[in-house]
Design an enzyme around this catalytic site. Sequence first.
Site, PDB file in Angstrom:
ATOM      1  N   ASP A  28       0.821  -1.211   0.000  1.00 12.11           N
ATOM      2  CA  ASP A  28       0.000   0.000   0.000  1.00 12.11           C
ATOM      3  C   ASP A  28       0.858   1.265   0.000  1.00 12.11           C
ATOM      4  O   ASP A  28       1.463   1.603   1.011  1.00 12.11           O
ATOM      5  CB  ASP A  28      -0.897  -0.037   1.238  1.00 12.11           C
ATOM      6  N   ASP A  64      -2.087   5.799  -5.047  1.00 11.77           N
ATOM      7  CA  ASP A  64      -2.326   4.908  -3.916  1.00 11.77           C
ATOM      8  C   ASP A  64      -2.642   3.491  -4.394  1.00 11.77           C
ATOM      9  O   ASP A  64      -3.761   3.183  -4.794  1.00 11.77           O
ATOM     10  CB  ASP A  64      -3.484   5.465  -3.090  1.00 11.77           C
TER      11      ASP A  64
END
Length: 440
Positions: free
Chosen positions: A134, A318
């Site tokens: 992430d 992201d």
Amino acid sequence: MLVLTLAAQMAVLATLGFASPVEKRIPGARVVPIRAKAPMHTRSGDEKIFNKASALAEKATVVKKYNKSTKGPATSAAPVERSAPVENFDINTLRKRATSGKEVLTDDYDGIDELYYGPLTIGTPAQASTVDFDTGSSDLWLPTSACSGCFGNTYNTASSSTYKGSSTPFSITYEDGSEADGTVATDTVTIVGITVPNQGFGAVTSESGGFGSGPNAGLLGLGFPANAETGATPWFINAANEGLLTSNIFSFYMARNGASGSELCIGCTDSAKFSGSITYYPLSTAATSGTQYYWNIVSAGFTYNSGTSSGAFSAVIDSGTTLIYIPTTYAKALYAMIPGAKSAASTVGAGFYSFPCSSASTLAPIQLKLGSAYYAVNMADFNLGQVSSGSSSCVGGIIGEDIGGSGANQLAIIGDEWIKSWYSVFDYANLRVGFATALH
């Protein structure tokens, strides 16, 4: 959320001995296999039906995840330290030199590629686990064998000779009520042969509300130290600062529709996964009061059919988010350009929009403008499916949500829906992000 005073953070760091320099090793580059999980829509015969519960859960997660966006500089965060720039090595060249290995990320597909995850090992001897890689967060957390309510592989701290625990609490709570709790600890963490000793992480002892119900057991943040709830330097930055990488970059390739080949290239790029050259854009801290929390860059915003921009923002790239989130007024402006589009607040939720399913295959390009270049969203990824079975309206994958900041410095979250079309390179040595056309 975990909140530590500066003194408390310094004390726990010293006690646990967070990653410190080790003996010099030959720099490496590795390809990590990743896979996608959990659908944003379901299938009913030939119908592609929007998964409202899944989308609303992610929206709540994104809101909580970026709740630091309006904070000033993090006084407890150490300055970002960077090794000197190193040549950006192509993994294919490195393989020919026999200086690297390869493992492939896997895609768990069920109608849509929602989230990509892959393997790591922790402890001595090594115990296997899986994490969501992430770029929008900075902590590593994993469920332990003592965890109540945890899903997937758990990590037995008692079986690791290099584990060091503490009494410092670690907690993550999201807007949808899901929660994970535990303590801050350290252990040896290896990702495809690249080993960081004394890596700080959250050792999770309880999960609730479906927090860890996906196929990945935990999460590994690839963001910056100022955003780390544990106070630990993120794994990738430790690897870069300790000279463990051929090049201080990592890059993502995300396959779509369940195809194999998704990968995270650590210390490298993979020229077999993209075409053309990589165009880079410098990171910006204007939206976060001068502190580098995220991999965010200046963008002129989204356009429809190369028309007027919806509005400029700071775009966070992201990998841990599925959809795209832009300021609410910008979302309204964008959908006003799309024929037949309308608010779906009453049928789906605030910030969502729908458009006629009959026009899904004929919509003009929706593009993110970076510098003077335009980067399109694949329309099959943009279309999240029918609002409900039999509906003539489909849900769009760009959501209106005010994350933080003001004017051109508002944050927008650019997730996998967009990243799948663009091979993405995160360059820590030069604090920039680059993109090239992904090959599918």
